[in-house]
Design a protein around this motif. Sequence first.
Motif, PDB file in Angstrom:
ATOM      1  N   LEU A 117       1.691   0.876  19.443  1.00 49.61           N
ATOM      2  CA  LEU A 117       2.538   1.153  18.284  1.00 49.61           C
ATOM      3  C   LEU A 117       3.577   0.058  18.081  1.00 49.61           C
ATOM      4  N   ARG A 118       4.076  -0.523  19.182  1.00 46.30           N
ATOM      5  CA  ARG A 118       5.026  -1.631  19.045  1.00 46.30           C
ATOM      6  C   ARG A 118       4.364  -2.830  18.383  1.00 46.30           C
ATOM      7  N   VAL A 119       3.088  -3.066  18.703  1.00 45.53           N
ATOM      8  CA  VAL A 119       2.350  -4.153  18.059  1.00 45.53           C
ATOM      9  C   VAL A 119       2.260  -3.907  16.556  1.00 45.53           C
ATOM     10  N   ALA A 120       1.825  -2.699  16.182  1.00 42.72           N
ATOM     11  CA  ALA A 120       1.684  -2.376  14.757  1.00 42.72           C
ATOM     12  C   ALA A 120       3.025  -2.458  14.034  1.00 42.72           C
ATOM     13  N   ASP A 121       4.070  -1.969  14.667  1.00 36.09           N
ATOM     14  CA  ASP A 121       5.397  -1.979  14.070  1.00 36.09           C
ATOM     15  C   ASP A 121       5.895  -3.407  13.872  1.00 36.09           C
ATOM     16  N   ALA A 122       5.660  -4.259  14.861  1.00 38.39           N
ATOM     17  CA  ALA A 122       6.139  -5.645  14.779  1.00 38.39           C
ATOM     18  C   ALA A 122       5.440  -6.402  13.655  1.00 38.39           C
ATOM     19  N   VAL A 123       4.128  -6.237  13.551  1.00 37.07           N
ATOM     20  CA  VAL A 123       3.381  -6.946  12.511  1.00 37.07           C
ATOM     21  C   VAL A 123       3.811  -6.467  11.130  1.00 37.07           C
ATOM     22  N   PHE A 124       3.849  -5.164  10.936  1.00 35.48           N
ATOM     23  CA  PHE A 124       4.225  -4.620   9.631  1.00 35.48           C
ATOM     24  C   PHE A 124       5.645  -5.044   9.250  1.00 35.48           C
ATOM     25  N   GLY A 125       6.576  -4.911  10.182  1.00 29.81           N
ATOM     26  CA  GLY A 125       7.965  -5.267   9.894  1.00 29.81           C
ATOM     27  C   GLY A 125       8.126  -6.729   9.538  1.00 29.81           C
ATOM     28  N   ALA A 126       7.424  -7.595  10.242  1.00 29.06           N
ATOM     29  CA  ALA A 126       7.536  -9.029   9.977  1.00 29.06           C
ATOM     30  C   ALA A 126       6.962  -9.386   8.611  1.00 29.06           C
ATOM     31  N   MET A 127       5.862  -8.745   8.236  1.00 30.43           N
ATOM     32  CA  MET A 127       5.261  -9.042   6.934  1.00 30.43           C
ATOM     33  C   MET A 127       6.165  -8.563   5.792  1.00 30.43           C
ATOM     34  N   VAL A 128       6.771  -7.399   5.953  1.00 36.26           N
ATOM     35  CA  VAL A 128       7.678  -6.901   4.912  1.00 36.26           C
ATOM     36  C   VAL A 128       8.896  -7.806   4.797  1.00 36.26           C
ATOM     37  N   ARG A 129       9.444  -8.235   5.939  1.00 33.74           N
ATOM     38  CA  ARG A 129      10.593  -9.139   5.900  1.00 33.74           C
ATOM     39  C   ARG A 129      10.241 -10.454   5.221  1.00 33.74           C
ATOM     40  N   ALA A 130       8.983 -10.879   5.360  1.00 33.62           N
ATOM     41  CA  ALA A 130       8.549 -12.141   4.761  1.00 33.62           C
ATOM     42  C   ALA A 130       8.348 -12.029   3.251  1.00 33.62           C
ATOM     43  N   GLY A 131       8.382 -10.808   2.733  1.00 36.87           N
ATOM     44  CA  GLY A 131       8.253 -10.638   1.288  1.00 36.87           C
ATOM     45  C   GLY A 131       6.986  -9.968   0.824  1.00 36.87           C
ATOM     46  N   TRP A 132       6.103  -9.590   1.763  1.00 38.20           N
ATOM     47  CA  TRP A 132       4.901  -8.870   1.373  1.00 38.20           C
ATOM     48  C   TRP A 132       5.273  -7.439   0.989  1.00 38.20           C
ATOM     49  N   PRO A 133       4.689  -6.893  -0.075  1.00 38.61           N
ATOM     50  CA  PRO A 133       4.902  -5.470  -0.390  1.00 38.61           C
ATOM     51  C   PRO A 133       4.381  -4.609   0.756  1.00 38.61           C
ATOM     52  N   PRO A 134       4.988  -3.454   0.999  1.00 38.11           N
ATOM     53  CA  PRO A 134       4.566  -2.612   2.130  1.00 38.11           C
ATOM     54  C   PRO A 134       3.074  -2.290   2.140  1.00 38.11           C
ATOM     55  N   ALA A 135       2.500  -1.987   0.985  1.00 38.38           N
ATOM     56  CA  ALA A 135       1.066  -1.668   0.963  1.00 38.38           C
ATOM     57  C   ALA A 135       0.239  -2.861   1.418  1.00 38.38           C
ATOM     58  N   GLN A 136       0.606  -4.064   0.952  1.00 38.82           N
ATOM     59  CA  GLN A 136      -0.130  -5.263   1.346  1.00 38.82           C
ATOM     60  C   GLN A 136       0.123  -5.599   2.814  1.00 38.82           C
ATOM     61  N   ALA A 137       1.323  -5.334   3.297  1.00 36.69           N
ATOM     62  CA  ALA A 137       1.605  -5.553   4.719  1.00 36.69           C
ATOM     63  C   ALA A 137       0.727  -4.655   5.584  1.00 36.69           C
ATOM     64  N   THR A 138       0.499  -3.432   5.122  1.00 34.32           N
ATOM     65  CA  THR A 138      -0.400  -2.523   5.829  1.00 34.32           C
ATOM     66  C   THR A 138      -1.816  -3.068   5.841  1.00 34.32           C
TER      67      THR A 138
END
Length: 214
Positions: A117-138
């Motif tokens: 879960l930490r892996v999934a959380d880290a990837v998703f959080g980093a993509m959202v911070r980079a400007g990807w929309p949440p759906a696309q980050a998923t």
Amino acid sequence: MARPRKPLLSRARIVDAAAALIDAEGLEAVSTRRLAAELGVSGPSLYNHFRTKDEILEAVADAVSAQVDLTMFDEGDDRDWRTALHDWAVSYRAALTDHPNIVPVLASGPGRRPAGLRVADAVFGAMVRAGWPPAQATHIGALMRYFITGSALGSFARGFVDDETAYDPADYPHLGRAHLLAEHREKVDEGAFETGLRALLDGLAVQYAALARA
């Protein structure tokens, strides 16, 4: 009081023993009876730490997930999203290729496993911070998991035998050197992974640029 002859049973000892057994013989080799014998304890004593064999397999999978480097996703790290994804993917694949027999368990998703879960959380959080929309980050997180776990499930090079007479040029005119692939397995498989990873990241970069323009 005299010290016990054997270390006390613990979750960590059980996970280590199960991981070694899986690495050596595969998932089918794991049973509570076999693990108890490997650890020199009675079978029921394992149930003080794990209720089922599946819980043990989940714990082994999580221990492998814990080996994946996530520092590239730290907020203080200066790598851009593309470089971070690349470096993480390389680390993730390295962990899986060191323990290929547990990959089918990992491929099912993180479930309730803390490290997964930490892996999934880290990837998703980093993509959202980079400007990807949440759906696309998923979608990116899912895509990367498909690609990385798929690359670790088997070896392309090992899919060919090393007998130069196996592939008759009359039937397979382009496989005259296929028997050499197994000899160069690591180079072929790593090269294929890097080629695919670059292509995947190139495609994401095009989408990212389109998002920025929009």
